[in-house]
Scaffold this active site. Structure first.
Site, short mmCIF file in Angstrom:
data_model
loop_
_atom_site.label_atom_id
_atom_site.label_comp_id
_atom_site.label_asym_id
_atom_site.label_seq_id
_atom_site.Cartn_x
_atom_site.Cartn_y
_atom_site.Cartn_z
N ILE A 89 62.59 -93.06 -11.01
CA ILE A 89 61.65 -93.84 -11.82
C ILE A 89 62.14 -93.99 -13.26
O ILE A 89 61.96 -95.04 -13.89
CB ILE A 89 60.26 -93.17 -11.85
CG1 ILE A 89 59.70 -93.02 -10.43
CG2 ILE A 89 59.29 -93.95 -12.74
CD1 ILE A 89 59.44 -94.33 -9.73
N ALA A 90 62.77 -92.96 -13.79
CA ALA A 90 63.17 -92.98 -15.20
C ALA A 90 64.37 -92.06 -15.41
O ALA A 90 64.74 -91.30 -14.51
CB ALA A 90 62.00 -92.51 -16.07
N GLN A 91 64.95 -92.14 -16.60
CA GLN A 91 65.99 -91.20 -16.97
C GLN A 91 65.66 -90.60 -18.33
O GLN A 91 64.88 -91.15 -19.10
CB GLN A 91 67.37 -91.85 -16.98
CG GLN A 91 67.60 -92.91 -18.02
CD GLN A 91 68.96 -93.60 -17.82
OE1 GLN A 91 69.42 -93.79 -16.68
NE2 GLN A 91 69.61 -93.97 -18.91
N LYS A 106 62.05 -89.73 -22.27
CA LYS A 106 62.07 -90.25 -20.90
C LYS A 106 61.83 -91.75 -20.94
O LYS A 106 60.87 -92.22 -21.57
CB LYS A 106 60.99 -89.56 -20.08
CG LYS A 106 61.05 -89.85 -18.58
CD LYS A 106 60.10 -88.93 -17.82
CE LYS A 106 60.29 -89.06 -16.32
NZ LYS A 106 59.44 -88.10 -15.58
N ASP A 238 55.33 -80.79 -8.19
CA ASP A 238 56.75 -80.98 -7.90
C ASP A 238 57.50 -79.71 -8.34
O ASP A 238 58.36 -79.76 -9.23
CB ASP A 238 57.27 -82.20 -8.65
CG ASP A 238 58.69 -82.59 -8.23
OD1 ASP A 238 59.12 -82.15 -7.13
OD2 ASP A 238 59.37 -83.30 -8.99
#
Length: 289
Positions: A89-91, A106, A238
């Site tokens: 989804i993102a880095q 992010k 998670d």
């Protein structure tokens, strides 16, 4: 010819990678659900957690400047072009604010929202077909739960709110902490949080080299999750080792709140009584309830 030698599990990992972001994310989630996909598939899907390709750093900088409406140089004294981590989804990029505060930034992948919407339409179609063949797995329910989770992850302000909540909550639990959020540098596509340093709790050798007591760390982490489940009713959903960093002083830093679960009062009560029954070895009570 080489592909023919690959197992079905490895081939499926390749297929998910080729299909793109949404399917990689689905594989990541299923990597922690061997009850759905079996142990062999879950183990292979774990590779999807660290095989995501980064997008160009120039694009990342442009997104930050567009979202924050200010040049990067006016906010950060340092912004590293090399991502510290890449997700579906993102880095994430390491950066330093003008006042010297170390942060993580992010950044949501460009164009991901439209891609996810298209992919979800495909997944729903496949799930409806699979439902007739695999009713015990409930494919349509799994896909809808996945859709809700990924919608939340697309809006980084949701993760910011989760992070802020855990930041306050973990202050009350000795030996744990969560990052602070910089709300003035956060939007739906950019999230700026305090940078926590440490060794992954899964790096046992690294922990021992630093002189940490692994049994004590396990006890602290257990207490942290007991508070989440039985007291607050909101939990980190998670919990892989990379999301728990042990600082030099032994404090466990909890990061990445893109996926958070919630328990109703009724479910908390049921979970509590089940745990008590398990401790007292009342198997009959567990079976009946």
């Amino acid at each position: 010819p080489a592909d023919k030698a690959l197992t079905i599990e490895k081939r499926l990992v390749q297929v998910l990678q080729e299909l793109g972001t949404t399917f990689v994310k689905l594989g990541q989630i299923l990597s922690s659900r061997p009850d759905i996909v079996s142990d062999s598939f879950a183990e292979e899907f774990k590779q999807l957690r660290d095989r995501v390709q980064p997008f160009d750093s120039a694009v990342a900088r442009q997104i930050v400047e567009t979202e924050l409406k200010v040049p990067i140089a006016e906010v950060f004294s340092l912004f590293e072009d090399q991502p510290a981590g890449c997700g579906s989804i993102a880095q994430v990029h390491r950066a330093t604010l003008k006042d010297g505060t170390k942060v993580m930034v992010k950044i949501r992948r460009p164009g991901i929202e439209s891609a996810v919407l298209a992919d979800m339409a495909i997944l729903r179609f496949v799930a409806r077909i699979a439902e007739t063949q695999l009713p015990e797995i409930r494919p349509t329910q799994i896909v809808e739960e996945f859709a809700r989770a990924i919608r939340n992850e697309l809006d980084l302000t949701v993760e910011a709110s989760n992070t802020a909540r855990f930041h306050d909550m973990l202050k009350e639990i000795d030996g744990t902490r969560a990052p602070d959020v910089f709300w003035d540098l956060t939007t739906s596509a950019v999230l700026t949080i305090q940078r926590l340093e440490g060794v992954s709790i899964g790096d046992i050798e690294g922990l021992k080299k630093q002189g940490h007591d692994c049994a004590h760390l396990a006890k602290t982490l257990g207490e942290c999750f007991m508070a989440q489940y039985f007291s607050v009713g909101t939990f980190h959903a998670d919990p892989h080792p990379g999301n728990f960093l042990v600082a030099e002083d032994g404090t466990i830093g909890v990061i990445d709140f893109g996926m958070v679960g919630h328990l109703t009062a009724d479910l908390k009560a049921r979970l509590t009584t089940t745990l008590i029954a398990a401790v007292t070895e009342d198997i009959g009570f567990i079976a009946e309830n």
